[in-house]
Design a protein around this motif. Structure first.
Motif, short mmCIF file in Angstrom:
data_model
loop_
_atom_site.label_atom_id
_atom_site.label_comp_id
_atom_site.label_asym_id
_atom_site.label_seq_id
_atom_site.Cartn_x
_atom_site.Cartn_y
_atom_site.Cartn_z
N VAL A 176 0.31 -1.51 0.35
CA VAL A 176 -0.36 0.09 0.20
C VAL A 176 0.80 0.85 -0.14
O VAL A 176 0.68 2.33 -1.38
CB VAL A 176 -0.67 -0.04 1.03
N TYR A 177 1.50 1.67 0.81
CA TYR A 177 2.74 2.70 1.07
C TYR A 177 3.82 2.14 -0.34
O TYR A 177 3.81 3.84 -0.72
CB TYR A 177 3.35 2.61 2.52
N LEU A 178 3.71 1.31 -0.81
CA LEU A 178 4.98 1.79 -1.36
C LEU A 178 4.47 1.66 -2.68
O LEU A 178 5.10 2.45 -3.80
CB LEU A 178 6.15 0.08 -0.73
N GLY A 179 3.59 1.35 -3.15
CA GLY A 179 2.76 1.48 -3.96
C GLY A 179 2.22 3.06 -4.78
O GLY A 179 2.70 3.40 -5.84
N ILE A 180 2.41 3.67 -4.18
CA ILE A 180 1.49 5.21 -3.87
C ILE A 180 3.08 6.05 -3.73
O ILE A 180 3.57 5.94 -4.51
CB ILE A 180 1.29 5.99 -2.09
N CYS A 181 4.23 5.20 -2.88
CA CYS A 181 5.78 5.62 -3.80
C CYS A 181 6.55 5.82 -4.81
O CYS A 181 7.02 6.42 -5.03
CB CYS A 181 6.50 5.53 -2.56
N SER A 182 6.00 4.68 -5.27
CA SER A 182 6.04 3.69 -6.87
C SER A 182 5.77 4.80 -7.97
O SER A 182 6.23 4.91 -8.77
CB SER A 182 6.83 2.32 -6.75
N LEU A 183 4.26 4.96 -7.73
CA LEU A 183 3.55 5.03 -8.47
C LEU A 183 4.84 6.81 -9.11
O LEU A 183 4.37 7.36 -9.41
CB LEU A 183 1.83 4.91 -8.32
N MET A 184 4.09 7.54 -7.48
CA MET A 184 4.38 9.22 -7.84
C MET A 184 5.74 9.03 -7.96
O MET A 184 5.91 10.50 -9.03
CB MET A 184 3.96 8.98 -6.02
N GLY A 185 6.42 7.98 -8.07
CA GLY A 185 8.22 8.45 -7.78
C GLY A 185 8.53 7.97 -9.37
O GLY A 185 9.09 8.92 -9.76
N SER A 186 7.65 7.62 -10.19
CA SER A 186 6.99 7.56 -11.22
C SER A 186 7.58 8.53 -12.67
O SER A 186 8.29 8.88 -13.24
CB SER A 186 6.83 6.30 -12.03
N PHE A 252 9.55 0.85 -7.78
CA PHE A 252 10.06 2.28 -8.57
C PHE A 252 10.61 2.10 -9.69
O PHE A 252 10.31 2.55 -10.10
CB PHE A 252 10.72 2.73 -7.41
N THR A 253 11.56 1.06 -9.69
CA THR A 253 12.08 0.70 -10.91
C THR A 253 11.74 0.33 -12.29
O THR A 253 11.93 1.21 -13.25
CB THR A 253 13.58 0.54 -10.73
N THR A 254 11.37 -0.58 -11.69
CA THR A 254 9.59 -1.00 -12.76
C THR A 254 9.03 0.02 -13.28
O THR A 254 8.86 0.81 -14.18
CB THR A 254 9.45 -2.12 -12.78
N LEU A 255 8.32 0.46 -12.56
CA LEU A 255 7.50 1.45 -13.17
C LEU A 255 8.40 3.10 -14.06
O LEU A 255 7.60 3.81 -14.57
CB LEU A 255 6.46 2.08 -11.79
N THR A 256 9.20 3.72 -13.43
CA THR A 256 9.63 4.36 -13.73
C THR A 256 10.31 4.18 -15.34
O THR A 256 10.94 4.76 -16.28
CB THR A 256 11.43 4.68 -13.14
N ILE A 257 10.84 2.64 -15.58
CA ILE A 257 11.53 2.42 -17.05
C ILE A 257 10.39 2.18 -17.78
O ILE A 257 10.37 2.89 -18.79
CB ILE A 257 12.38 0.90 -16.39
N VAL A 258 9.02 1.60 -17.55
CA VAL A 258 7.51 1.81 -18.30
C VAL A 258 7.67 3.16 -18.29
O VAL A 258 7.27 3.57 -19.65
CB VAL A 258 6.44 0.60 -17.23
#
Length: 309
Positions: A176-186, A252-258
């Protein structure tokens, strides 16, 4: 012999990982001290960590690392810079072993080595950066239908996580927390890359300050960074660093690269062999982080239950 843009980006990305890996440990220790002194943890809404010097030391270290990362994105594509964040996991794993007593088992060394090997493969086959000539060109890339669909999907998921899933599962499910961080991070990475390119072009004599798009990208970056820090603090305070670091990195890495591949078309012009090598390198890095995660001790979950609104 001059240094290529990719080499500059590589050096900055490695330096960034060293600082960011250290910051995880300093912030974790600061959060623990704050919780011990006040009894109110960040994971349940406490903000006493803002008075903890060690937490601020971690924040400053993270800021330095993020600045280095910021400049790295100006010189090199996200497909090169982002996977090198795995080095920060190695740094945090080693420091956590000595400073937080979160034991790193022998198999964890294999995970660290996998991260390094995968990173080297990615560096060797990374594409050369194709820098846009203006912020308007970046804006054109950001408003193409494919990327707008990604943005809409990312924001919809973030809203669902914040409004529905966080109150019910935030204290028990790390995604939950890391999903928010990762999506916003991308979205943060792409906004920061746009700002960095604008600064670079301005310093070269082609001012980008007058364009409203420059300030739009800056506003998006600020909003996304604030959200990331808030939910990353909650994740660090609620779950073991050994769990937070690798899972956050993978997501984070996966979403950013995508996102970067959709917006900047990083792989455009590369042959199939190079793309396949980069993907294999990325999978190797991901495997290393999962091995590292699986061999680390898990901290006891705090007996706080779920958060109700």
């Amino acid at each position: 012999m001059g240094t290529s843009d990719n080499e500059k980006g590589l050096i900055l990305a490695v330096a960034s990982s060293l600082f960011i890996g250290t910051s995880f440990i300093l912030k974790k220790k600061g959060l623990k001290r704050a919780a011990a002194s006040s009894g109110t943890r960040a994971g349940v809404g406490g903000y006493t960590y803002l008075l903890e010097p060690l937490w601020w030391a971690g924040m400053i270290t993270m800021i330095v690392g993020e600045i280095a990362n910021f400049v790295a994105y100006v010189y090199a594509p996200a497909v090169l810079v982002t996977p090198l964040g795995a080095l920060s996991i190695i740094v945090s794993a080693i420091l956590a072993h000595f400073m937080l007593k979160e034991r790193l088992q022998k198999l964890g060394v294999i995970g660290c080595m996998s991260c390094v090997v995968g990173s080297v493969v990615i560096v060797i086959h990374a594409p050369e950066e194709q820098t846009p000539s203006s912020v308007l060109e970046i804006w054109t890339l950001a408003t193409q239908p494919a990327f707008l669909i990604y943005v809409a999907a990312a924001l919809s998921i973030v809203l669902a996580l914040i409004l529905h899933f966080e109150p019910r599962y935030g204290q028990t499910n790390i995604l939950v927390y890391l999903g928010i961080c990762s999506l916003m991070g991308s979205l943060t990475v792409l906004s920061i890359k746009a700002i960095g390119i604008a600064i670079k072009l301005t310093l070269q004599g082609t001012s980008q300050i007058a364009y409203p798009q420059t300030w739009f990208f800056l506003s998006v970056a600020v909003i996304c960074v604030v959200m990331q820090l808030n939910y990353l603090n909650k994740a660090l305070d609620t779950f073991n660093t050994a769990i937070v670091s690798p899972i956050y990195y993978v997501m984070f890495t996966t979403l950013t690269i995508v996102a970067s591949s959709i917006m900047f078309r990083d792989w455009s012009g590369q042959d199939a062999t190079s793309i396949a090598s980069e993907i294999c390198g990325f999978i190797t890095v991901l495997s290393g982080t999962l091995i590292l995660h699986s061999t680390r001790e898990h901290e006891q979950a705090p007996a706080t239950g779920t958060i109700d609104i």
